[in-house]
Design a protein around this motif. Structure first.
Motif, PDB file in Angstrom:
ATOM      1  N   SER A 115       0.701  -1.148  -0.317  1.00 21.71           N
ATOM      2  CA  SER A 115      -0.290   0.419  -0.285  1.00 21.71           C
ATOM      3  C   SER A 115       0.539   0.868   0.243  1.00 21.71           C
ATOM      4  O   SER A 115       2.131   1.444   0.523  1.00 21.71           O
ATOM      5  CB  SER A 115      -0.785   0.360   1.193  1.00 21.71           C
ATOM      6  OG  SER A 115       0.110   0.423   2.561  1.00 21.71           O
ATOM      7  N   LYS A 116       0.438   2.541  -0.538  1.00 20.82           N
ATOM      8  CA  LYS A 116       1.206   3.572   0.104  1.00 20.82           C
ATOM      9  C   LYS A 116       1.296   3.902   0.827  1.00 20.82           C
ATOM     10  O   LYS A 116       1.691   4.789   1.594  1.00 20.82           O
ATOM     11  CB  LYS A 116      -0.080   4.726  -0.618  1.00 20.82           C
ATOM     12  CG  LYS A 116      -0.851   5.152  -0.613  1.00 20.82           C
ATOM     13  CD  LYS A 116      -1.967   5.696  -0.873  1.00 20.82           C
ATOM     14  CE  LYS A 116      -3.561   6.690   0.056  1.00 20.82           C
ATOM     15  NZ  LYS A 116      -4.099   7.472  -0.573  1.00 20.82           N
ATOM     16  N   ALA A 117       0.567   3.420   2.157  1.00 22.42           N
ATOM     17  CA  ALA A 117       1.342   3.863   3.362  1.00 22.42           C
ATOM     18  C   ALA A 117       2.608   2.961   3.808  1.00 22.42           C
ATOM     19  O   ALA A 117       3.002   3.318   4.705  1.00 22.42           O
ATOM     20  CB  ALA A 117       0.407   3.279   4.379  1.00 22.42           C
ATOM     21  N   ILE A 118       3.425   2.007   3.295  1.00 24.41           N
ATOM     22  CA  ILE A 118       4.165   1.361   3.495  1.00 24.41           C
ATOM     23  C   ILE A 118       5.788   2.126   2.826  1.00 24.41           C
ATOM     24  O   ILE A 118       6.039   2.724   1.482  1.00 24.41           O
ATOM     25  CB  ILE A 118       4.184   0.233   3.438  1.00 24.41           C
ATOM     26  CG1 ILE A 118       3.203  -0.088   3.972  1.00 24.41           C
ATOM     27  CG2 ILE A 118       5.267  -0.714   3.084  1.00 24.41           C
ATOM     28  CD1 ILE A 118       2.631  -1.689   3.180  1.00 24.41           C
ATOM     29  N   SER A 119       6.523   2.067   3.768  1.00 26.10           N
ATOM     30  CA  SER A 119       7.996   2.089   2.990  1.00 26.10           C
ATOM     31  C   SER A 119       8.850   0.937   3.286  1.00 26.10           C
ATOM     32  O   SER A 119       8.502   1.210   4.660  1.00 26.10           O
ATOM     33  CB  SER A 119       9.249   4.130   2.685  1.00 26.10           C
ATOM     34  OG  SER A 119       9.142   3.675   4.790  1.00 26.10           O
ATOM     35  N   VAL A 120       9.344   0.548   2.360  1.00 27.24           N
ATOM     36  CA  VAL A 120      10.301  -0.406   2.537  1.00 27.24           C
ATOM     37  C   VAL A 120      12.048   0.140   2.020  1.00 27.24           C
ATOM     38  O   VAL A 120      12.682  -0.028   1.583  1.00 27.24           O
ATOM     39  CB  VAL A 120      10.373  -1.350   1.961  1.00 27.24           C
ATOM     40  CG1 VAL A 120      10.824  -3.184   2.186  1.00 27.24           C
ATOM     41  CG2 VAL A 120       8.473  -2.390   1.967  1.00 27.24           C
ATOM     42  N   GLY A 121      13.192  -0.668   3.384  1.00 25.43           N
ATOM     43  CA  GLY A 121      14.765  -0.280   3.303  1.00 25.43           C
ATOM     44  C   GLY A 121      15.124  -1.217   2.032  1.00 25.43           C
ATOM     45  O   GLY A 121      14.469  -2.110   1.521  1.00 25.43           O
ATOM     46  N   ARG A 122      16.585  -1.337   2.793  1.00 28.75           N
ATOM     47  CA  ARG A 122      16.960  -2.837   1.425  1.00 28.75           C
ATOM     48  C   ARG A 122      16.865  -3.802   2.063  1.00 28.75           C
ATOM     49  O   ARG A 122      17.010  -4.135   2.798  1.00 28.75           O
ATOM     50  CB  ARG A 122      18.488  -2.299   1.136  1.00 28.75           C
ATOM     51  CG  ARG A 122      18.432  -0.646   0.610  1.00 28.75           C
ATOM     52  CD  ARG A 122      20.433  -0.681   0.366  1.00 28.75           C
ATOM     53  NE  ARG A 122      19.975   1.107  -0.470  1.00 28.75           N
ATOM     54  CZ  ARG A 122      21.476   0.930  -1.089  1.00 28.75           C
ATOM     55  NH1 ARG A 122      22.306   1.478  -0.415  1.00 28.75           N
ATOM     56  NH2 ARG A 122      20.860   2.796  -1.707  1.00 28.75           N
ATOM     57  N   PHE A 123      17.794  -5.205   1.093  1.00 28.04           N
ATOM     58  CA  PHE A 123      17.823  -6.298   1.774  1.00 28.04           C
ATOM     59  C   PHE A 123      16.724  -7.496   2.638  1.00 28.04           C
ATOM     60  O   PHE A 123      16.513  -7.847   3.271  1.00 28.04           O
ATOM     61  CB  PHE A 123      18.756  -6.554   2.956  1.00 28.04           C
ATOM     62  CG  PHE A 123      20.080  -5.886   1.321  1.00 28.04           C
ATOM     63  CD1 PHE A 123      20.998  -7.314   0.468  1.00 28.04           C
ATOM     64  CD2 PHE A 123      21.195  -4.444   1.752  1.00 28.04           C
ATOM     65  CE1 PHE A 123      22.066  -7.239   0.186  1.00 28.04           C
ATOM     66  CE2 PHE A 123      21.968  -5.051   0.675  1.00 28.04           C
ATOM     67  CZ  PHE A 123      22.653  -5.521   0.679  1.00 28.04           C
ATOM     68  N   THR A 124      14.965  -6.694   2.427  1.00 33.93           N
ATOM     69  CA  THR A 124      13.825  -7.009   3.204  1.00 33.93           C
ATOM     70  C   THR A 124      13.468  -7.989   2.463  1.00 33.93           C
ATOM     71  O   THR A 124      12.971  -7.542   0.718  1.00 33.93           O
ATOM     72  CB  THR A 124      13.362  -5.781   3.429  1.00 33.93           C
ATOM     73  OG1 THR A 124      13.989  -5.238   4.578  1.00 33.93           O
ATOM     74  CG2 THR A 124      12.123  -6.101   3.703  1.00 33.93           C
ATOM     75  N   SER A 125      12.477  -8.606   2.738  1.00 35.65           N
ATOM     76  CA  SER A 125      12.392  -9.818   2.059  1.00 35.65           C
ATOM     77  C   SER A 125      10.822 -10.060   2.958  1.00 35.65           C
ATOM     78  O   SER A 125      10.542  -9.649   3.928  1.00 35.65           O
ATOM     79  CB  SER A 125      12.549 -11.715   2.074  1.00 35.65           C
ATOM     80  OG  SER A 125      14.129 -11.544   2.062  1.00 35.65           O
ATOM     81  N   ILE A 126       9.850  -9.736   1.278  1.00 35.50           N
ATOM     82  CA  ILE A 126       8.265  -9.949   2.043  1.00 35.50           C
ATOM     83  C   ILE A 126       7.639 -11.004   2.046  1.00 35.50           C
ATOM     84  O   ILE A 126       7.275 -11.399   0.185  1.00 35.50           O
ATOM     85  CB  ILE A 126       7.390  -8.166   1.602  1.00 35.50           C
ATOM     86  CG1 ILE A 126       8.611  -7.109   2.282  1.00 35.50           C
ATOM     87  CG2 ILE A 126       5.856  -8.272   2.257  1.00 35.50           C
ATOM     88  CD1 ILE A 126       7.603  -5.655   1.878  1.00 35.50           C
ATOM     89  N   ALA A 127       6.994 -11.771   2.172  1.00 35.39           N
ATOM     90  CA  ALA A 127       5.963 -13.128   1.671  1.00 35.39           C
ATOM     91  C   ALA A 127       4.390 -12.563   1.006  1.00 35.39           C
ATOM     92  O   ALA A 127       4.283 -11.066   1.301  1.00 35.39           O
ATOM     93  CB  ALA A 127       6.214 -13.765   2.947  1.00 35.39           C
ATOM     94  N   LYS A 128       3.890 -13.510   0.942  1.00 33.78           N
ATOM     95  CA  LYS A 128       2.469 -13.325   0.638  1.00 33.78           C
ATOM     96  C   LYS A 128       1.782 -12.629   1.960  1.00 33.78           C
ATOM     97  O   LYS A 128       1.899 -13.202   2.675  1.00 33.78           O
ATOM     98  CB  LYS A 128       2.576 -14.435  -0.141  1.00 33.78           C
ATOM     99  CG  LYS A 128       2.697 -15.411  -1.556  1.00 33.78           C
ATOM    100  CD  LYS A 128       2.152 -16.728  -2.091  1.00 33.78           C
ATOM    101  CE  LYS A 128       3.285 -16.943  -3.179  1.00 33.78           C
ATOM    102  NZ  LYS A 128       3.003 -18.442  -4.303  1.00 33.78           N
ATOM    103  N   GLY A 129       0.398 -12.438   1.034  1.00 28.84           N
ATOM    104  CA  GLY A 129      -0.528 -12.213   2.071  1.00 28.84           C
ATOM    105  C   GLY A 129      -0.846 -11.213   2.775  1.00 28.84           C
ATOM    106  O   GLY A 129      -1.253 -10.893   3.639  1.00 28.84           O
ATOM    107  N   MET A 130       1.132 -10.677   2.701  1.00 23.94           N
ATOM    108  CA  MET A 130       0.870  -8.775   3.880  1.00 23.94           C
ATOM    109  C   MET A 130      -0.174  -7.943   4.087  1.00 23.94           C
ATOM    110  O   MET A 130      -0.223  -7.524   1.654  1.00 23.94           O
ATOM    111  CB  MET A 130       1.981  -8.803   3.788  1.00 23.94           C
ATOM    112  CG  MET A 130       2.592  -7.484   5.103  1.00 23.94           C
ATOM    113  SD  MET A 130       4.222  -7.258   4.785  1.00 23.94           S
ATOM    114  CE  MET A 130       3.958  -5.260   3.772  1.00 23.94           C
ATOM    115  N   THR A 131      -0.807  -7.630   5.199  1.00 25.02           N
ATOM    116  CA  THR A 131      -2.219  -6.548   5.101  1.00 25.02           C
ATOM    117  C   THR A 131      -2.439  -5.341   5.940  1.00 25.02           C
ATOM    118  O   THR A 131      -1.087  -5.996   6.568  1.00 25.02           O
ATOM    119  CB  THR A 131      -3.418  -7.104   4.545  1.00 25.02           C
ATOM    120  OG1 THR A 131      -3.644  -8.201   6.372  1.00 25.02           O
ATOM    121  CG2 THR A 131      -3.668  -8.411   3.478  1.00 25.02           C
TER     122      THR A 131
END
Length: 259
Positions: A72-88
């Motif tokens: 979503s537009k509310a999220i910012s993510v750094g480097r080397f990060t791993s996000i699996a399926k289904g995050m809400t």
């Protein structure tokens, strides 16, 4: 998507599915007419990966991170990060402290306008304002499947979120959390190692400076980074993120989204 594919490739942004072996095919599995959304503050680093159809929303995300989830537009993510399926992200807040949590009393959209018109009545609306906070996900974070994030939470560098967790408060760096609501399970490492990893800020350096170090031994890895940095042997990895302005210059119809 058809207009964006050349730009994504030139910025080394990978949109892939299992089995894709050629970078030139990035984005080829998307419908050419697929609508790709992004915000005015878009800053998407090169060498980021979107699995499946998660790339229909372009976020603020750092190099070498990947996501299986549409962010979503509310999220910012750094480097080397791993996000699996289904995050809400949790839905809108309701006024829990009021006599009723129903939007009938404060958010009278089409449903209640229709009711008013049908019955020839006027409704009063109480004042309830809520602005969801931004969500900050740090560097080298691992988020398991089907995780739900609360508005405004910060997930520290090196944290791990167990699958099916509901995160309602900030997560400290290099901690493992899980549950509903998510609670600390343990620290990833001992305190001196965590401190050394945080001081090393290893994620700011180019991969060729890091992959020959002893990553399987966190304490040694952190010391190696610190020593190499002190000796001036590490190269900071600088990027030129893909921005909304760059997209607007590239596509035929500038705006907050494109196909």
């Amino acid at each position: 998507m058809s207009q964006l594919r050349p730009l994504l490739k030139s910025h080394r942004i990978l949109m892939t599915v299992p089995g894709m072996k050629d970078f030139e095919n990035t984005g080829s599995t998307y419908n050419p007419e697929a609508w790709i959304s992004y915000e005015d503050d878009l800053a998407l680093d090169p060498y980021t990966t979107f699995w499946g159809t998660s790339g229909t929303a372009l976020p603020r995300m750092g190099a070498f991170s990947y996501t299986h989830s549409k962010l979503s537009k509310a999220i910012s993510v750094g480097r080397f990060t791993s996000i699996a399926k289904g995050m809400t992200v949790m839905g809108a807040k309701h006024p829990l402290e009021w006599a009723s949590t129903s939007p009938v009393f404060y958010n009278q959209r089409l449903l209640m306008r229709t009711y008013s018109a049908d019955h020839g009545v006027e409704l009063d609306a109480a004042q309830f304002s809520y602005k969801p906070g931004r969500i900050a996900i740090g560097n080298d974070v691992w988020i398991g499947e089907k995780v739900t994030l609360g508005h405004g939470v910060t997930i520290g560098d090196g944290a791990v979120i167990a699958s099916n967790s509901v995160v309602t408060s900030d997560v400290e760096p290099f901690t493992v959390v899980g549950g509903l609501p998510a609670k600390k399970i343990r620290d990833r490492f001992d305190a001196p190692t965590i401190q050394a990893l945080q001081e090393s800020q290893w994620w700011q350096y180019a991969p060729e400076n890091l992959t020959h170090l002893d990553v399987a031994n966190p304490a040694v890895f952190a010391q190696q980074v610190l020593q190499q940095a002190a000796a001036g042997n590490l190269r900071t990895f600088e990027t030129r993120p893909l921005t909304a302005r760059r997209i607007a210059e590239h596509v035929e119809a500038p705006g907050t989204g494109t196909n």
